[in-house]
Design an enzyme around this catalytic site. Structure first.
Site, PDB file in Angstrom:
ATOM      1  N   SER A 171       0.865  -1.186   0.000  1.00 23.57           N
ATOM      2  CA  SER A 171       0.000   0.000   0.000  1.00 23.57           C
ATOM      3  C   SER A 171       0.898   1.231   0.000  1.00 23.57           C
ATOM      4  CB  SER A 171      -0.862   0.020   1.264  1.00 23.57           C
ATOM      5  OG  SER A 171      -1.469   1.296   1.419  1.00 23.57           O
ATOM      6  N   TYR A 189      -0.990  -1.045  10.277  1.00 24.31           N
ATOM      7  CA  TYR A 189      -1.135  -1.324   8.843  1.00 24.31           C
ATOM      8  C   TYR A 189       0.104  -0.821   8.079  1.00 24.31           C
ATOM      9  CZ  TYR A 189      -3.595  -1.284   4.276  1.00 24.31           C
ATOM     10  OH  TYR A 189      -3.989  -1.487   2.972  1.00 24.31           O
ATOM     11  N   LYS A 242       2.603  -3.103   5.873  1.00 23.04           N
ATOM     12  CA  LYS A 242       2.757  -2.869   4.431  1.00 23.04           C
ATOM     13  C   LYS A 242       4.193  -2.470   4.078  1.00 23.04           C
ATOM     14  CE  LYS A 242      -1.431  -3.849   3.120  1.00 23.04           C
ATOM     15  NZ  LYS A 242      -1.661  -5.082   2.336  1.00 23.04           N
TER      16      LYS A 242
HETATM   17  P1  NAP Z   1     -11.478  -6.025   1.119  1.00 22.82           P
HETATM   18  O1  NAP Z   1     -12.456  -5.550   0.110  1.00 22.82           O
HETATM   19  O2  NAP Z   1     -11.734  -5.776   2.569  1.00 22.82           O
HETATM   20  O3  NAP Z   1     -11.231  -7.606   0.904  1.00 22.82           O
HETATM   21  C1  NAP Z   1     -10.333  -8.267   1.746  1.00 22.82           C
HETATM   22  C2  NAP Z   1     -10.195  -9.699   1.274  1.00 22.82           C
HETATM   23  O4  NAP Z   1      -9.224 -10.347   2.098  1.00 22.82           O
HETATM   24  C3  NAP Z   1     -11.473 -10.519   1.391  1.00 22.82           C
HETATM   25  O5  NAP Z   1     -11.523 -11.407   0.317  1.00 22.82           O
HETATM   26  C4  NAP Z   1     -11.270 -11.275   2.718  1.00 22.82           C
HETATM   27  O6  NAP Z   1     -11.948 -12.546   2.763  1.00 22.82           O
HETATM   28  C5  NAP Z   1      -9.778 -11.525   2.655  1.00 22.82           C
HETATM   29  N1  NAP Z   1      -9.151 -11.783   3.943  1.00 22.82           N
HETATM   30  C6  NAP Z   1      -9.099 -10.979   5.040  1.00 22.82           C
HETATM   31  N2  NAP Z   1      -8.403 -11.583   6.017  1.00 22.82           N
HETATM   32  C7  NAP Z   1      -8.003 -12.790   5.536  1.00 22.82           C
HETATM   33  C8  NAP Z   1      -7.266 -13.870   6.062  1.00 22.82           C
HETATM   34  N3  NAP Z   1      -6.767 -13.855   7.302  1.00 22.82           N
HETATM   35  N4  NAP Z   1      -7.065 -14.972   5.275  1.00 22.82           N
HETATM   36  C9  NAP Z   1      -7.554 -15.029   4.014  1.00 22.82           C
HETATM   37  N5  NAP Z   1      -8.264 -14.032   3.450  1.00 22.82           N
HETATM   38  C10 NAP Z   1      -8.501 -12.929   4.222  1.00 22.82           C
HETATM   39  O7  NAP Z   1     -10.014  -5.414   0.845  1.00 22.82           O
HETATM   40  P2  NAP Z   1      -9.408  -4.716  -0.477  1.00 22.82           P
HETATM   41  O8  NAP Z   1      -9.645  -3.274  -0.385  1.00 22.82           O
HETATM   42  O9  NAP Z   1      -9.808  -5.469  -1.689  1.00 22.82           O
HETATM   43  O10 NAP Z   1      -7.855  -4.917  -0.189  1.00 22.82           O
HETATM   44  C11 NAP Z   1      -7.106  -5.993  -0.750  1.00 22.82           C
HETATM   45  C12 NAP Z   1      -5.640  -5.762  -0.460  1.00 22.82           C
HETATM   46  O11 NAP Z   1      -5.235  -4.511  -1.016  1.00 22.82           O
HETATM   47  C13 NAP Z   1      -5.322  -5.672   1.028  1.00 22.82           C
HETATM   48  O12 NAP Z   1      -4.064  -6.256   1.294  1.00 22.82           O
HETATM   49  C14 NAP Z   1      -5.262  -4.181   1.277  1.00 22.82           C
HETATM   50  O13 NAP Z   1      -4.465  -3.857   2.387  1.00 22.82           O
HETATM   51  C15 NAP Z   1      -4.648  -3.707  -0.023  1.00 22.82           C
HETATM   52  N6  NAP Z   1      -4.894  -2.300  -0.314  1.00 22.82           N
HETATM   53  C16 NAP Z   1      -6.152  -1.821  -0.471  1.00 22.82           C
HETATM   54  C17 NAP Z   1      -6.334  -0.472  -0.757  1.00 22.82           C
HETATM   55  C18 NAP Z   1      -7.690   0.135  -0.964  1.00 22.82           C
HETATM   56  O14 NAP Z   1      -7.764   1.357  -1.089  1.00 22.82           O
HETATM   57  N7  NAP Z   1      -8.759  -0.634  -1.023  1.00 22.82           N
HETATM   58  C19 NAP Z   1      -5.226   0.361  -0.843  1.00 22.82           C
HETATM   59  C20 NAP Z   1      -3.957  -0.158  -0.678  1.00 22.82           C
HETATM   60  C21 NAP Z   1      -3.794  -1.496  -0.411  1.00 22.82           C
HETATM   61  P3  NAP Z   1     -13.491 -12.680   3.292  1.00 22.82           P
HETATM   62  O15 NAP Z   1     -14.353 -12.051   2.248  1.00 22.82           O
HETATM   63  O16 NAP Z   1     -13.750 -14.143   3.352  1.00 22.82           O
HETATM   64  O17 NAP Z   1     -13.549 -11.975   4.597  1.00 22.82           O
END
Ligand code: NAP
Length: 251
Positions: A145, A158, A162
């Site tokens: 991130s 976080y 990251k």
């Molecule tokens: P999200 O919509 O909250 O989805 C999170 C996903 O991770 C879900 O599929 C969840 O599964 C799964 N998960 C959570 N804990 C887990 C575990 N212990 N074991 C296996 N699966 C797990 O998140 P997102 O926004 O798509 O983010 C995805 C990645 O991108 C993350 O690493 C996040 O930090 C990174 N990121 C996101 C953003 C942003 O702006 N959205 C920015 C920078 C980085 P369930 O559905 O079964 O709970």
């Protein structure tokens, strides 16, 4: 010299039931990978991703597993091997937030975020890299991130996780570079998913003002970059961090 992979491509995307992981799983399936859609709790959502991929003519399976737990990671890799074969592309995407200011940050919230985001990536990478080295081809892509680069108030846990992923990426990249295995990180900016939906409206408006591209990112903006890093075209790129943030971080 270029090395093209000949065995079937099997991609494991952790946390692929929703958000960015879902878009990555779909993009990798569209580019010919058999895909494992890993999830922790939302079995129905994961199955929906599998069905969408199948409808488009791709191949996918949903496998439950909490990446922060050693026994789950071992079982996950066993099941992927049995159903699809050895993992050739690993995307460490599963991530959680437990946001609060440092003075209120509990040990549990520190551990939960580090265990899922960083320890999970370590355990999955270790499990995947062995067969990649043997095959002399592999791709590990860590979803970090921009918070890991810049920091952010209320996200010390976080940001540490990251940033840790970035150091981990660079170290492992150097270990396996001469075996045809690349290890890179992608640092998304603000992407519209469940993780960002709950942020206060004023904060969202402030963030939007600071994005040169003038819009929040979509999960597909990240997925397209991951698909490139998973391909043969990225063969000479390793140990890098690619920001996918509409120009938010430019240094
Ligand atoms: P999200 O919509 O909250 O989805 C999170 C996903 O991770 C879900 O599929 C969840 O599964 C799964 N998960 C959570 N804990 C887990 C575990 N212990 N074991 C296996 N699966 C797990 O998140 P997102 O926004 O798509 O983010 C995805 C990645 O991108 C993350 O690493 C996040 O930090 C990174 N990121 C996101 C953003 C942003 O702006 N959205 C920015 C920078 C980085 P369930 O559905 O079964 O709970």
């Amino acid at each position: 010299m270029t090395t093209e992979q000949s065995t079937p491509r099997v991609a494991l995307v952790t946390g692929a039931s929703r958000g960015i992981g879902r878009a990555i799983a779909t993009a990798l399936a569209a580019s010919g990978h058999a895909v494992c859609v890993n999830y922790r709790t939302q079995a129905d959502a994961a199955q929906e991703v599998v069905d969408t991929i199948a409808k488009a003519g791709g191949r996918a399976v949903a496998i439950r597993g909490d990446v922060s737990k050693r026994e789950d990671v071992d079982a996950l890799f066993r099941q992927v091997q049995e159903s699809l074969g050895a993992v050739t592309v690993l995307v460490n995407n599963a991530g959680i937030t437990r946001d609060t200011l440092l003075l209120r940050l509990s040990d549990d919230d520190w551990d939960a975020v580090l265990d899922t985001n960083l320890r999970g990536a370590f355990m999955c990478t270790k499990a995947a890299v062995r067969s990649m080295i043997k095959a002399r081809w592999g791709r590990v892509i860590n979803i970090s991130s921009i918070v890991g680069l810049m920091g952010n108030p209320g996200q010390a846990n976080y940001a540490a996780a990251k940033a840790g992923m970035i150091g981990f990426t660079r170290a492992v990249a150097r270990e396996v570079a001469n075996r045809g295995v690349t290890v890179n990180a992608v640092a998304p900016g603000y992407i519209a998913t469940d993780i960002t939906e709950d942020l206060p409206a004023e904060l969202k408006a402030k963030v939007l003002e600071a994005i040169p591209a003038g819009r929040f990112g979509e999960p597909e903006d990240v997925a397209d970059v991951v698909a490139f890093l998973a391909s043969d075209s990225s063969r000479y790129i390793t140990g890098q961090v690619l920001n996918v943030d509409g120009g938010f971080v430019t240094a």
